[in-house]
Design a protein around this motif. Structure first.
Motif, short mmCIF file in Angstrom:
data_model
loop_
_atom_site.label_atom_id
_atom_site.label_comp_id
_atom_site.label_asym_id
_atom_site.label_seq_id
_atom_site.Cartn_x
_atom_site.Cartn_y
_atom_site.Cartn_z
N ASP A 45 0.85 -1.19 0.00
CA ASP A 45 0.00 0.00 0.00
C ASP A 45 0.89 1.24 0.00
N LEU A 47 0.21 3.91 -2.25
CA LEU A 47 -0.48 4.90 -3.08
C LEU A 47 -0.32 6.32 -2.54
N GLY A 98 -3.07 8.13 -14.07
CA GLY A 98 -2.89 7.26 -12.91
C GLY A 98 -4.09 7.32 -11.98
N SER A 99 -4.61 8.52 -11.75
CA SER A 99 -5.78 8.67 -10.87
C SER A 99 -7.01 7.98 -11.45
N ALA A 100 -7.09 7.97 -12.78
CA ALA A 100 -8.23 7.32 -13.44
C ALA A 100 -8.05 5.80 -13.52
N GLY A 101 -6.89 5.31 -13.10
CA GLY A 101 -6.64 3.88 -13.14
C GLY A 101 -6.20 3.36 -14.49
N ASN A 102 -5.86 4.24 -15.40
CA ASN A 102 -5.44 3.85 -16.75
C ASN A 102 -3.93 3.61 -16.75
N ILE A 103 -3.51 2.52 -16.17
CA ILE A 103 -2.08 2.21 -16.03
C ILE A 103 -1.45 1.93 -17.39
N HIS A 106 -0.61 5.32 -18.34
CA HIS A 106 0.16 5.99 -17.29
C HIS A 106 1.65 5.65 -17.39
#
Length: 130
Positions: A45, A47, A98-103, A106
């Motif tokens: 963890d 983040l 990154g915040s949108a989860g589009n790794i 990203h």
């Protein structure tokens, strides 16, 4: 005559030193980002630390933009400031991805930001041409 030459050289030296310092700061923040990203990938963890690093990256690349801009005003060498501006903007694009989860997007943008910062750091420490 030496004083005149020294006075003319001093501002360029001071502005390149500022660019060097902010470039090194940006590289150090990048190292933190790689470390915290590695922790995230391994399931830890991290983040909060990675998010704080993103803010630090915005700040350090913003300072790098200011430093290269000041140097450009003194020397008329504008490409480093232009590259620093692109890198600065891309840090926000990268954070949004990154915040949108589009790794998938990203990570490549992170690599582009890394290349830009390393390129600016190499430029800042490269000996000036005669």
């Amino acid at each position: 005559m030496t004083r005149t030459r020294d006075a003319a050289v001093a501002p360029q030296t001071s502005t390149i030193r500022l660019a060097q310092a902010t470039a090194v700061l940006s590289v150090l923040v990048l190292l933190w980002q790689f470390f915290s990203a590695g922790q995230l990938v391994s399931g830890e963890d991290a983040l909060t630390g990675h998010g704080a690093g993103a803010i630090a990256l915005h700040v350090s690349t913003g300072l790098l933009l200011v430093a290269t801009g000041l140097h450009a005003r003194r020397t008329r060498l504008w490409w480093p400031a232009a590259l620093a501006a692109v890198v600065f903007v891309l840090t926000f694009v990268q954070a949004a991805l990154g915040s949108a989860g589009n790794i998938i997007a990203h990570v490549p943008v992170a690599l582009i930001v890394t290349v830009g910062i390393v390129w600016l750091t190499a430029w800042a420490f490269w000996p000036p041409s005669a």
